[in-house]
Design a protein around this motif. Structure first.
Motif, PDB file in Angstrom:
ATOM      1  N   GLY A  33       0.806  -1.216   0.000  1.00 33.67           N
ATOM      2  CA  GLY A  33       0.000   0.000   0.000  1.00 33.67           C
ATOM      3  C   GLY A  33       0.838   1.263   0.000  1.00 33.67           C
ATOM      4  N   VAL A  34       1.925   1.275   0.768  1.00 37.04           N
ATOM      5  CA  VAL A  34       2.821   2.437   0.780  1.00 37.04           C
ATOM      6  C   VAL A  34       3.486   2.603  -0.584  1.00 37.04           C
ATOM      7  CG1 VAL A  34       4.968   3.330   1.762  1.00 37.04           C
ATOM      8  CG2 VAL A  34       3.198   2.425   3.261  1.00 37.04           C
ATOM      9  N   PHE A  35       3.941   1.489  -1.163  1.00 38.84           N
ATOM     10  CA  PHE A  35       4.554   1.568  -2.494  1.00 38.84           C
ATOM     11  C   PHE A  35       3.565   2.092  -3.520  1.00 38.84           C
ATOM     12  CE2 PHE A  35       5.478  -0.382  -6.625  1.00 38.84           C
ATOM     13  CZ  PHE A  35       6.728   0.166  -6.854  1.00 38.84           C
ATOM     14  N   TRP A  36       2.342   1.555  -3.493  1.00 43.05           N
ATOM     15  CA  TRP A  36       1.309   1.996  -4.441  1.00 43.05           C
ATOM     16  C   TRP A  36       1.011   3.485  -4.262  1.00 43.05           C
ATOM     17  CZ3 TRP A  36      -1.238   0.623  -8.677  1.00 43.05           C
ATOM     18  CH2 TRP A  36      -2.386   1.324  -9.003  1.00 43.05           C
ATOM     19  N   SER A  37       0.876   3.920  -3.034  1.00 40.52           N
ATOM     20  CA  SER A  37       0.503   5.305  -2.763  1.00 40.52           C
ATOM     21  C   SER A  37       1.614   6.285  -3.140  1.00 40.52           C
ATOM     22  CB  SER A  37       0.153   5.479  -1.291  1.00 40.52           C
ATOM     23  OG  SER A  37      -0.976   4.706  -0.987  1.00 40.52           O
ATOM     24  N   THR A  38       2.859   5.881  -2.966  1.00 34.67           N
ATOM     25  CA  THR A  38       3.952   6.796  -3.326  1.00 34.67           C
ATOM     26  C   THR A  38       4.203   6.843  -4.823  1.00 34.67           C
ATOM     27  OG1 THR A  38       5.556   5.045  -2.885  1.00 34.67           O
ATOM     28  CG2 THR A  38       5.148   6.617  -1.127  1.00 34.67           C
ATOM     29  N   ASP A  42      -0.836  11.457  -8.274  1.00 35.84           N
ATOM     30  CA  ASP A  42      -1.403  12.512  -9.117  1.00 35.84           C
ATOM     31  C   ASP A  42      -2.577  13.221  -8.446  1.00 35.84           C
ATOM     32  OD1 ASP A  42       0.425  11.832 -11.045  1.00 35.84           O
ATOM     33  OD2 ASP A  42      -0.971  10.510 -12.114  1.00 35.84           O
ATOM     34  N   HIS A  43      -3.398  12.491  -7.733  1.00 37.18           N
ATOM     35  CA  HIS A  43      -4.582  13.095  -7.115  1.00 37.18           C
ATOM     36  C   HIS A  43      -4.230  13.886  -5.849  1.00 37.18           C
ATOM     37  CE1 HIS A  43      -4.062   9.443  -4.767  1.00 37.18           C
ATOM     38  NE2 HIS A  43      -4.826   9.980  -3.837  1.00 37.18           N
ATOM     39  N   LEU A  44      -3.012  13.784  -5.363  1.00 41.56           N
ATOM     40  CA  LEU A  44      -2.616  14.469  -4.131  1.00 41.56           C
ATOM     41  C   LEU A  44      -1.969  15.830  -4.375  1.00 41.56           C
ATOM     42  CD1 LEU A  44      -0.999  11.434  -2.267  1.00 41.56           C
ATOM     43  CD2 LEU A  44      -3.307  12.323  -2.006  1.00 41.56           C
ATOM     44  N   ARG A  45      -1.711  16.179  -5.596  1.00 40.59           N
ATOM     45  CA  ARG A  45      -0.950  17.394  -5.904  1.00 40.59           C
ATOM     46  C   ARG A  45      -1.636  18.683  -5.445  1.00 40.59           C
ATOM     47  NH1 ARG A  45       3.323  15.328  -7.774  1.00 40.59           N
ATOM     48  NH2 ARG A  45       3.367  13.815  -9.458  1.00 40.59           N
ATOM     49  N   GLU A  46      -2.962  18.743  -5.538  1.00 38.06           N
ATOM     50  CA  GLU A  46      -3.653  19.978  -5.153  1.00 38.06           C
ATOM     51  C   GLU A  46      -4.146  19.969  -3.716  1.00 38.06           C
ATOM     52  OE1 GLU A  46      -6.601  17.228  -7.112  1.00 38.06           O
ATOM     53  OE2 GLU A  46      -4.880  18.210  -7.980  1.00 38.06           O
ATOM     54  N   MET A  47      -3.791  18.940  -2.938  1.00 42.46           N
ATOM     55  CA  MET A  47      -4.227  18.852  -1.547  1.00 42.46           C
ATOM     56  C   MET A  47      -3.125  19.306  -0.602  1.00 42.46           C
ATOM     57  SD  MET A  47      -6.193  15.258  -1.328  1.00 42.46           S
ATOM     58  CE  MET A  47      -7.481  14.825  -2.439  1.00 42.46           C
ATOM     59  N   ASP A  48      -3.537  19.696   0.601  1.00 44.46           N
ATOM     60  CA  ASP A  48      -2.568  20.007   1.647  1.00 44.46           C
ATOM     61  C   ASP A  48      -3.206  19.772   3.008  1.00 44.46           C
ATOM     62  OD1 ASP A  48      -4.350  22.087   1.618  1.00 44.46           O
ATOM     63  OD2 ASP A  48      -2.862  23.661   1.770  1.00 44.46           O
ATOM     64  N   ALA A  50      -4.632  18.289   6.402  1.00 50.05           N
ATOM     65  CA  ALA A  50      -5.337  17.079   6.826  1.00 50.05           C
ATOM     66  C   ALA A  50      -5.919  16.324   5.636  1.00 50.05           C
ATOM     67  CB  ALA A  50      -6.441  17.439   7.811  1.00 50.05           C
ATOM     68  N   ASP A  51      -6.363  17.047   4.612  1.00 48.17           N
ATOM     69  CA  ASP A  51      -6.894  16.375   3.425  1.00 48.17           C
ATOM     70  C   ASP A  51      -5.835  15.498   2.772  1.00 48.17           C
ATOM     71  OD1 ASP A  51      -9.367  17.549   3.710  1.00 48.17           O
ATOM     72  OD2 ASP A  51      -8.886  19.228   2.383  1.00 48.17           O
ATOM     73  N   LEU A  52      -4.614  15.993   2.685  1.00 49.63           N
ATOM     74  CA  LEU A  52      -3.513  15.232   2.099  1.00 49.63           C
ATOM     75  C   LEU A  52      -3.217  13.985   2.925  1.00 49.63           C
ATOM     76  CD1 LEU A  52      -1.172  14.975   0.060  1.00 49.63           C
ATOM     77  CD2 LEU A  52       0.174  16.370   1.624  1.00 49.63           C
ATOM     78  N   ALA A  53      -3.150  14.146   4.237  1.00 44.04           N
ATOM     79  CA  ALA A  53      -2.838  13.015   5.110  1.00 44.04           C
ATOM     80  C   ALA A  53      -3.920  11.943   5.051  1.00 44.04           C
ATOM     81  CB  ALA A  53      -2.650  13.499   6.545  1.00 44.04           C
ATOM     82  N   VAL A  54      -5.173  12.351   5.116  1.00 38.90           N
ATOM     83  CA  VAL A  54      -6.278  11.386   5.097  1.00 38.90           C
ATOM     84  C   VAL A  54      -6.357  10.686   3.741  1.00 38.90           C
ATOM     85  CG1 VAL A  54      -8.792  11.180   5.178  1.00 38.90           C
ATOM     86  CG2 VAL A  54      -7.593  12.524   6.893  1.00 38.90           C
ATOM     87  N   SER A  55      -6.153  11.414   2.672  1.00 36.70           N
ATOM     88  CA  SER A  55      -6.209  10.807   1.352  1.00 36.70           C
ATOM     89  C   SER A  55      -5.057   9.836   1.135  1.00 36.70           C
ATOM     90  CB  SER A  55      -6.180  11.893   0.276  1.00 36.70           C
ATOM     91  OG  SER A  55      -6.278  11.320  -1.000  1.00 36.70           O
TER      92      SER A  55
END
Length: 74
Positions: A33-38, A42-48, A50-55
């Motif tokens: 899961g960590v490998f997949w998420s890192t 692409d979907h995390l670029r516009e977040m910051d 708590a939203d970034l952490a939760v996503s």
């Protein structure tokens, strides 16, 4: 058939054995899961914040669903 099922379900398991099984099964799941998420950020670029952490944590936990949806969408 029911006697075999009762025999299997009749085993007593300690809390320590359950914790060891969870650790053995959970570690590879979380590493994948960590490998997949890192590698799929692409979907995390516009977040910051708590939203970034939760996503990010949500994508670590739900990587099988994301993998399946990514394969089916291409």
């Amino acid at each position: 058939m029911f006697s075999a099922l009762r025999k299997i379900l009749g085993f007593q398991v300690t809390i320590g054995e359950l914790m060891a099984a969870a650790l053995i099964l959970g570690t590879p799941y979380l590493l994948i899961g960590v490998f997949w998420s890192t590698t799929h950020t692409d979907h995390l670029r516009e977040m910051d914040g708590a939203d970034l952490a939760v996503s990010y944590l949500g994508s670590i936990v739900s990587w099988p669903v994301l993998l399946f949806s990514n394969v089916c969408m291409t």
